[in-house]
Design a protein around this motif. Structure first.
Motif, PDB file in Angstrom:
ATOM      1  N   LYS A  92      66.542  35.349  36.117  1.00 28.38           N
ATOM      2  CA  LYS A  92      65.691  36.500  36.443  1.00 28.38           C
ATOM      3  C   LYS A  92      65.291  36.492  37.918  1.00 28.38           C
ATOM      4  CE  LYS A  92      63.962  37.721  31.940  1.00 28.38           C
ATOM      5  NZ  LYS A  92      63.506  39.038  31.617  1.00 28.38           N
ATOM      6  N   LEU A 113      66.246  39.605  40.273  1.00 24.89           N
ATOM      7  CA  LEU A 113      65.209  40.364  40.988  1.00 24.89           C
ATOM      8  C   LEU A 113      65.398  40.289  42.493  1.00 24.89           C
ATOM      9  CD1 LEU A 113      62.077  39.565  38.803  1.00 24.89           C
ATOM     10  CD2 LEU A 113      63.290  41.744  38.986  1.00 24.89           C
ATOM     11  N   LYS A 135      65.865  43.456  44.936  1.00 29.35           N
ATOM     12  CA  LYS A 135      64.989  43.648  46.102  1.00 29.35           C
ATOM     13  C   LYS A 135      65.809  43.841  47.375  1.00 29.35           C
ATOM     14  CE  LYS A 135      61.150  40.939  44.288  1.00 29.35           C
ATOM     15  NZ  LYS A 135      60.439  39.651  44.381  1.00 29.35           N
ATOM     16  N   ASN A 157      67.199  47.256  47.389  1.00 28.88           N
ATOM     17  CA  ASN A 157      66.084  48.171  47.622  1.00 28.88           C
ATOM     18  C   ASN A 157      65.721  48.205  49.108  1.00 28.88           C
ATOM     19  OD1 ASN A 157      63.984  49.937  46.504  1.00 28.88           O
ATOM     20  ND2 ASN A 157      62.582  48.324  47.161  1.00 28.88           N
ATOM     21  N   LYS A 172      66.316  55.716  37.738  1.00 28.39           N
ATOM     22  CA  LYS A 172      65.260  55.253  36.822  1.00 28.39           C
ATOM     23  C   LYS A 172      65.472  55.752  35.403  1.00 28.39           C
ATOM     24  CE  LYS A 172      61.650  54.586  40.220  1.00 28.39           C
ATOM     25  NZ  LYS A 172      60.342  54.961  40.687  1.00 28.39           N
ATOM     26  N   GLU A 212      64.752  53.477  32.215  1.00 31.92           N
ATOM     27  CA  GLU A 212      63.613  53.797  31.357  1.00 31.92           C
ATOM     28  C   GLU A 212      64.025  54.192  29.939  1.00 31.92           C
ATOM     29  OE1 GLU A 212      60.651  53.098  32.456  1.00 31.92           O
ATOM     30  OE2 GLU A 212      61.343  52.718  34.490  1.00 31.92           O
ATOM     31  N   CYS A 214      59.269  51.690  45.423  1.00 36.66           N
ATOM     32  CA  CYS A 214      58.973  50.534  44.574  1.00 36.66           C
ATOM     33  C   CYS A 214      59.993  50.443  43.451  1.00 36.66           C
ATOM     34  CB  CYS A 214      57.572  50.646  43.985  1.00 36.66           C
ATOM     35  SG  CYS A 214      56.275  50.513  45.209  1.00 36.66           S
ATOM     36  N   PRO A 240      61.111  49.794  39.771  1.00 34.54           N
ATOM     37  CA  PRO A 240      60.375  49.969  38.518  1.00 34.54           C
ATOM     38  C   PRO A 240      60.044  48.616  37.881  1.00 34.54           C
ATOM     39  CG  PRO A 240      62.642  50.734  38.287  1.00 34.54           C
ATOM     40  CD  PRO A 240      62.462  50.330  39.703  1.00 34.54           C
ATOM     41  N   GLU A 241      58.840  48.498  37.377  1.00 36.34           N
ATOM     42  CA  GLU A 241      58.402  47.259  36.722  1.00 36.34           C
ATOM     43  C   GLU A 241      59.308  46.893  35.551  1.00 36.34           C
ATOM     44  OE1 GLU A 241      55.828  44.927  37.254  1.00 36.34           O
ATOM     45  OE2 GLU A 241      55.860  45.884  39.223  1.00 36.34           O
ATOM     46  N   SER A 242      59.918  47.896  34.936  1.00 41.21           N
ATOM     47  CA  SER A 242      60.726  47.650  33.742  1.00 41.21           C
ATOM     48  C   SER A 242      61.968  46.792  34.016  1.00 41.21           C
ATOM     49  CB  SER A 242      61.147  48.976  33.103  1.00 41.21           C
ATOM     50  OG  SER A 242      61.834  49.776  34.030  1.00 41.21           O
ATOM     51  N   LYS A 277      61.987  43.987  35.370  1.00 42.44           N
ATOM     52  CA  LYS A 277      61.601  42.599  35.098  1.00 42.44           C
ATOM     53  C   LYS A 277      61.823  42.236  33.634  1.00 42.44           C
ATOM     54  CE  LYS A 277      58.158  42.451  38.738  1.00 42.44           C
ATOM     55  NZ  LYS A 277      56.727  42.419  39.032  1.00 42.44           N
ATOM     56  N   GLU A 278      61.895  43.246  32.774  1.00 43.80           N
ATOM     57  CA  GLU A 278      62.070  43.021  31.342  1.00 43.80           C
ATOM     58  C   GLU A 278      63.546  42.975  30.941  1.00 43.80           C
ATOM     59  OE1 GLU A 278      59.888  46.276  29.764  1.00 43.80           O
ATOM     60  OE2 GLU A 278      58.074  45.675  30.844  1.00 43.80           O
TER      61      GLU A 278
END
Length: 171
Positions: free
Chosen positions: A8, A12, A16, A19, A27, A31, A160, A162-164, A166-167
């Motif tokens: 992970k 990530l 990054k 990005n 997204k 999502e 940014c 998306p936080e998702s 990380k999952e």
């Protein structure tokens, strides 16, 4: 390599880095529900307009977990791979950067309409060889993006992640 935390962390970090090049994620694909092992990246609309070619709308890169569902469900991965699609990069003359960076890189793959290179990292980001490869590759990409896309590139805000992501991976 363990999926969590080593895989992970590498996944990530690669997201990054893409990005920071001001590439964007679709997204909607992240999502929506269902199985996801990779994150697709695209040129921003402002850059696509500069290219004025149908290939600039294509996926530029992806970051994906390797190993398949069985291994991942056991908290294992055989690696993490950033994939770079040549068709959109060729429009701006960016494919030469990938020719310079051959460590961890596959031979050219895919159909002639959408060839790509994979960088297959089967060691964690803390590995000196992996860390150095990623840092040098993305430094060169960043310099070329600035050279080719400025002043547009400098004006584009960072979006940014998306936080998702990380999952991920998700089954």
């Amino acid at each position: 390599m363990l999926l969590d935390p080593s895989g992970k962390e590498l996944f990530l970090e690669l997201c990054k880095q893409l990005n920071k090049l001001k590439l964007v994620i679709d997204k909607g694909k992240i999502e929506e529900g269902g199985r996801i092992e990779s994150v697709p990246f695209f040129f921003r609309e402002e850059i696509q307009m500069k290219g004025n070619h149908k290939n600039v709308k294509r996926q530029v890169a992806a970051v994906q977990y390797n190993g398949g569902q069985k291994k991942i469900l056991k908290n294992e991965v055989t690696g993490v791979t950033p994939r770079f699609y040549l068709s959109p990069l060729v429009v701006f003359g960016l494919e030469g950067i990938l020719d310079k960076h051959t460590a961890f890189r596959s031979q050219i793959k895919g159909p002639t309409s959408s060839p790509y290179f994979d960088y297959i990292f089967d060691e964690p980001y803390s590995s000196i060889a992996v860390n150095d490869c990623i840092n040098v590759l993305f430094l060169d990409l960043h310099k070329e993006f600035i050279r080719i896309f400025n002043p547009i590139q400098e004006r584009l805000p960072l979006v940014c992640l998306p936080e998702s992501i990380k999952e991920l991976p998700r089954y």
